[in-house]
Design an enzyme around this catalytic site. Structure first.
Site, short mmCIF file in Angstrom:
data_model
loop_
_atom_site.label_atom_id
_atom_site.label_comp_id
_atom_site.label_asym_id
_atom_site.label_seq_id
_atom_site.Cartn_x
_atom_site.Cartn_y
_atom_site.Cartn_z
N GLU A 77 33.24 103.47 93.10
CA GLU A 77 31.72 103.27 92.65
C GLU A 77 31.40 101.98 92.50
OE1 GLU A 77 30.06 106.13 92.19
OE2 GLU A 77 31.32 107.41 91.83
N CYS A 118 24.72 100.31 86.98
CA CYS A 118 24.78 100.63 88.35
C CYS A 118 23.62 101.42 89.14
CB CYS A 118 26.21 101.22 88.71
SG CYS A 118 26.16 102.92 87.77
P1 NAD Z 1 33.83 93.04 89.41
O1 NAD Z 1 33.97 93.65 90.55
O2 NAD Z 1 33.63 91.79 89.15
O3 NAD Z 1 34.99 93.77 88.47
C1 NAD Z 1 35.20 94.91 88.07
C2 NAD Z 1 36.67 95.23 87.66
O4 NAD Z 1 37.34 94.75 88.94
C3 NAD Z 1 37.09 94.07 86.50
O5 NAD Z 1 37.96 94.83 85.78
C4 NAD Z 1 37.93 93.11 87.65
O6 NAD Z 1 38.98 92.18 86.96
C5 NAD Z 1 38.43 93.94 88.53
N1 NAD Z 1 38.52 93.29 90.01
C6 NAD Z 1 38.09 92.33 90.51
N2 NAD Z 1 38.68 91.88 91.57
C7 NAD Z 1 39.43 92.79 91.88
C8 NAD Z 1 40.42 93.15 92.97
N3 NAD Z 1 40.58 92.33 94.08
N4 NAD Z 1 41.44 94.12 92.82
C9 NAD Z 1 41.70 94.95 91.64
N5 NAD Z 1 40.46 94.70 90.60
C10 NAD Z 1 39.65 93.56 90.72
O7 NAD Z 1 32.44 93.99 88.82
P2 NAD Z 1 31.78 93.82 87.52
O8 NAD Z 1 30.81 92.34 87.37
O9 NAD Z 1 32.53 93.91 86.18
O10 NAD Z 1 30.49 94.78 87.43
C11 NAD Z 1 29.28 94.71 88.05
C12 NAD Z 1 29.33 95.42 89.30
O11 NAD Z 1 29.86 96.81 88.96
C13 NAD Z 1 27.87 95.83 89.69
O12 NAD Z 1 27.76 95.44 91.31
C14 NAD Z 1 27.56 97.13 89.69
O13 NAD Z 1 26.55 97.75 90.47
C15 NAD Z 1 28.74 97.61 89.67
N6 NAD Z 1 28.92 98.94 89.12
C16 NAD Z 1 28.98 100.06 89.60
C17 NAD Z 1 29.12 101.37 89.05
C18 NAD Z 1 29.02 102.70 89.97
O14 NAD Z 1 29.14 103.73 89.40
N7 NAD Z 1 28.62 102.67 91.11
C19 NAD Z 1 28.94 101.39 87.73
C20 NAD Z 1 29.12 100.21 86.96
C21 NAD Z 1 28.94 99.06 87.52
#
Ligand code: NAD
Length: 467
Positions: free
Chosen positions: A237, A271
């Site tokens: 997601e 999101c």
């Molecule tokens: P992010 O990708 O920076 O981080 C999300 C999570 O992933 C964190 O726990 C982070 O530590 C972890 N992470 C980062 N790199 C990783 C890797 N290489 N391997 C494994 N884990 C890793 O996102 P964010 O800034 O926390 O959230 C915002 C983003 O999330 C926005 O783009 C938003 O649209 C999206 N989002 C999508 C949904 C959906 O349902 N589609 C819901 C909420 C947020």
């Protein structure tokens, strides 16, 4: 009372409250040794958990929901302080309430075996078995609810889960997980706290069979690469840039409130929020004025202030994204209708609801995900052009069509490339309705029976038909 899950004295990552800048606590930073310990415990516990069967596992989910209800207020207050979202409105109390109702809805789902062929020659029956170990990695915007979305169907299907919460909102998630774990056998639900390296080591672990990931498209791509080694199944997601198309026959005053919350729920940090609004020229000015009126009436303030319904941006990185995109919009000739400058009187991370008109496709505020309280409103003259605009980006999480003519709205909805399209609303989710993106917004479905299936492995048994 909430179980305290914090780092040992003097260690861990400092977590500050976005609304005040005060130190809230310290989150543990786990190591690869911790990961191995959790994986070993999860692997040992999973078979026993699976053997309990759907009935008993559902009963446990319901008991977890009862436990969360019992601590709803302190959990909501911790969430509000850590994430920044206010207590009231569709915010912290709402999010905690949604966690327990989602657990109950997931417990109540019925997953039937499917007879896929019964032709007199053979009978083939499809069922879904537990996958094994699930890694659940989440973001900071709806930290508790998204954790429940990942964990509840995983547990229901008989899997063990290790959760890696966002490093920006670990304390509330760790507190919730510790309460959930009280109803579960030791090892079935683990928590791994730390930054993206910790998340990366979790998803790449050879014992992980499935990754539930919610976060940015960039991190999603890295997780796809990591899955090349362990062949973990993925539900991704990812980010979005949801378009709303307002048709000429929509009633601006009637839709303004719903358009507003479609865009600004959780102060825009959602999101599937409405992130670019295309409005027919015949009603553009009227809708902009109606939206501005709603915006001016919505109180923004500190998270624990009972009057607030909008809060700060959660972190400085996201604040810089939002303010940078608005500055860029100004330079490109955009007109600021409301907001447009940080609300420094409230605190360093407060940014007002900012409506910007006069922008076009190709402008950064239109093309890039703002993930915060700024909305570009783009005027169009031809509906085909608006559909083409909605579809031109490489993301497709949600979209909406606004119209007083259901048939016309449906016809436009059918042409929009997104996993979910809402008519006369935006972003509403339901535990029975599958949710997931297309293109750069990811793949796989959550929620409902489809969501359960995604946390199982399909297995077909074929036998000869009885003579
Ligand atoms: P992010 O990708 O920076 O981080 C999300 C999570 O992933 C964190 O726990 C982070 O530590 C972890 N992470 C980062 N790199 C990783 C890797 N290489 N391997 C494994 N884990 C890793 O996102 P964010 O800034 O926390 O959230 C915002 C983003 O999330 C926005 O783009 C938003 O649209 C999206 N989002 C999508 C949904 C959906 O349902 N589609 C819901 C909420 C947020």
């Amino acid at each position: 009372m909430l179980a305290r899950v914090v780092a040992p004295e003097g260690t861990g990552e400092e977590i500050f409250e976005p609304a005040t800048g005060d130190l809230l606590g310290r989150a543990p930073v786990h190591t690869t040794d911790d990961l191995e310990r959790l994986v070993a415990a999860a692997t040992e516990a999973q078979a026993g958990w699976a053997a309990l069967g759907h009935g008993e596992r559902s009963a446990r989910l319901n008991r977890i929901a009862d436990r969360l209800d019992a601590v709803a207020e302190p959990l909501a207050r911790l969430l509000a302080r850590e994430q920044g979202k206010p207590l009231n409105g569709p915010n912290a109390r709402f999010e905690v309430g949604a966690c327990s109702s989602w657990l109950r809805a997931t417990a109540a789902l019925e997953l039937q075996e499917e007879v896929v062929v019964d032709d007199g020659q053979q009978v083939s029956v499809l069922t879904y078995r537990p996958i094994g170990l699930v890694a659940a990695v989440g973001p900071w915007n709806w930290p508790l609810m998204i954790t429940v979305w990942q964990v509840a169907p995983s547990l229901r299907m008989g899997n063990a889960v290790i959760v890696k919460p966002s490093e920006k909102t670990p304390l509330s998630v760790l507190a919730m997980l510790s309460i959930m774990a009280e109803e579960l056998p030791e090892g079935v639900l683990g928590a791994l706290s730390g930054g993206r390296e910790v998340g990366a080591s979790l998803v790449a672990h050879p014992a992980v069979r499935k990754v539930m990931f919610t976060g940015s498209t960039a991190a999603g791509r890295k997780i796809v690469e990591a899955s090349g080694a362990n062949l973990a199944r993925l539900t991704l997601e990812l980010g979005g840039n949801d378009a709303g198309i307002v048709l000429p026959d929509a009633d601006p005053k009637a839709i303004a409130q719903d358009v507003f919350w479609g865009a600004f729920i959780n102060t825009g940090q959602t999101c599937a929020a409405l992130k670019r609004l295309y409005v027919h020229e015949s009603i553009h000015d009227e809708l902009v004025e109606a939206l501005a009126e709603v915006a001016r009436a919505m109180p923004m303030g500190r998270s624990l202030d009972e009057d607030s319904v909008l809060g700060p941006v959660q972190n400085s990185m996201q604040f810089d994204v939002v303010s940078g995109l608005v500055e860029d919009a100004k330079q490109r000739g955009g007109t600021i209708v409301t907001g447009g400058e940080p609300l420094t009187d409230l605190g360093p991370l407060f940014y007002p609801v900012t409506l910007v008109t006069g922008l076009h496709d190709g402008d950064r505020l239109v093309d890039e995900e703002q993930f915060g309280p700024a909305l570009p409103i783009v005027k169009y003259s031809d509906v085909d052009e608006a559909v083409a605009s909605a579809n031109r980006l490489d993301v497709g999480l949600g979209a909406s069509v606004w119209s007083s003519d259901p048939a016309r709205a449906q016809e436009v909805a059918d042409r929009v490339e997104a996993g979910s399209v809402w008519i006369n609303s935006h972003g509403g989710i339901h535990p029975m309705v599958p949710f997931g993106g297309v293109k750069g917004s990811g793949y796989g479905l959550e929620f409902g029976v489809e969501g359960l299936k995604a946390l199982g492995v399909p297995k077909v048994v074929t036998r000869r038909s009885a003579e």
